[in-house]
Write an enzyme that holds these catalytic residues in place. Structure first.
Site, PDB file in Angstrom:
ATOM      1  CG  HIS A  22       3.887  -3.677  -2.642  1.00 24.06           C
ATOM      2  ND1 HIS A  22       3.733  -3.338  -1.580  1.00 24.06           N
ATOM      3  CD2 HIS A  22       4.206  -5.216  -2.603  1.00 24.06           C
ATOM      4  CE1 HIS A  22       4.129  -4.041  -0.582  1.00 24.06           C
ATOM      5  NE2 HIS A  22       4.455  -5.406  -1.284  1.00 24.06           N
ATOM      6  CD  GLU A  23       5.923  -7.218  -5.750  1.00 25.33           C
ATOM      7  OE1 GLU A  23       7.089  -7.575  -5.487  1.00 25.33           O
ATOM      8  OE2 GLU A  23       4.957  -7.572  -4.695  1.00 25.33           O
ATOM      9  CG  HIS A  79       9.153  -5.626  -2.120  1.00 22.50           C
ATOM     10  ND1 HIS A  79       9.485  -5.357  -0.858  1.00 22.50           N
ATOM     11  CD2 HIS A  79       7.919  -5.715  -2.420  1.00 22.50           C
ATOM     12  CE1 HIS A  79       8.334  -5.826  -0.145  1.00 22.50           C
ATOM     13  NE2 HIS A  79       7.393  -6.145  -1.186  1.00 22.50           N
TER      14      HIS A  79
END
Length: 95
Positions: free
Chosen positions: A42-43, A46
């Protein structure tokens, strides 16, 4: 520095203090490897999108250390004065 038995303040202490002020107190580390992997993806997403979009602020730091409500964080550092933001920059931030 007193908590770490050091005689002088180093960049590590300054960075830790900055993280604490911006993102909150450090939470408990995740024990579940599946959760760690999911949060890492997820990170990374980003960070990847922020890097690939031409008008997005540059990535400053990515961490899986839980802070405040977040399980992980991706921090972006604005490269320009934030009082005037272009439409392209705003669209990049929404992405």
């Amino acid at each position: 520095t007193a908590r770490r038995n050091k005689k002088a303040t180093t960049n590590d202490e300054i960075q830790d203090a900055t993280d604490r002020v911006i993102a909150g107190l450090q939470g408990r580390a995740l024990a579940d490897n599946a959760s760690k992997k999911l949060i890492a993806y997820h990170e990374a997403g980003h960070a990847l999108i922020g890097t690939l979009l031409p008008h997005h602020d540059p990535v400053n730091k990515v961490t899986l250390v839980p802070r405040g409500q977040a399980k992980g964080l991706t921090w972006f550092t604005p490269s320009e004065d934030q009082s005037l933001i272009s439409q392209n920059s705003l669209k990049a931030r929404i992405s």
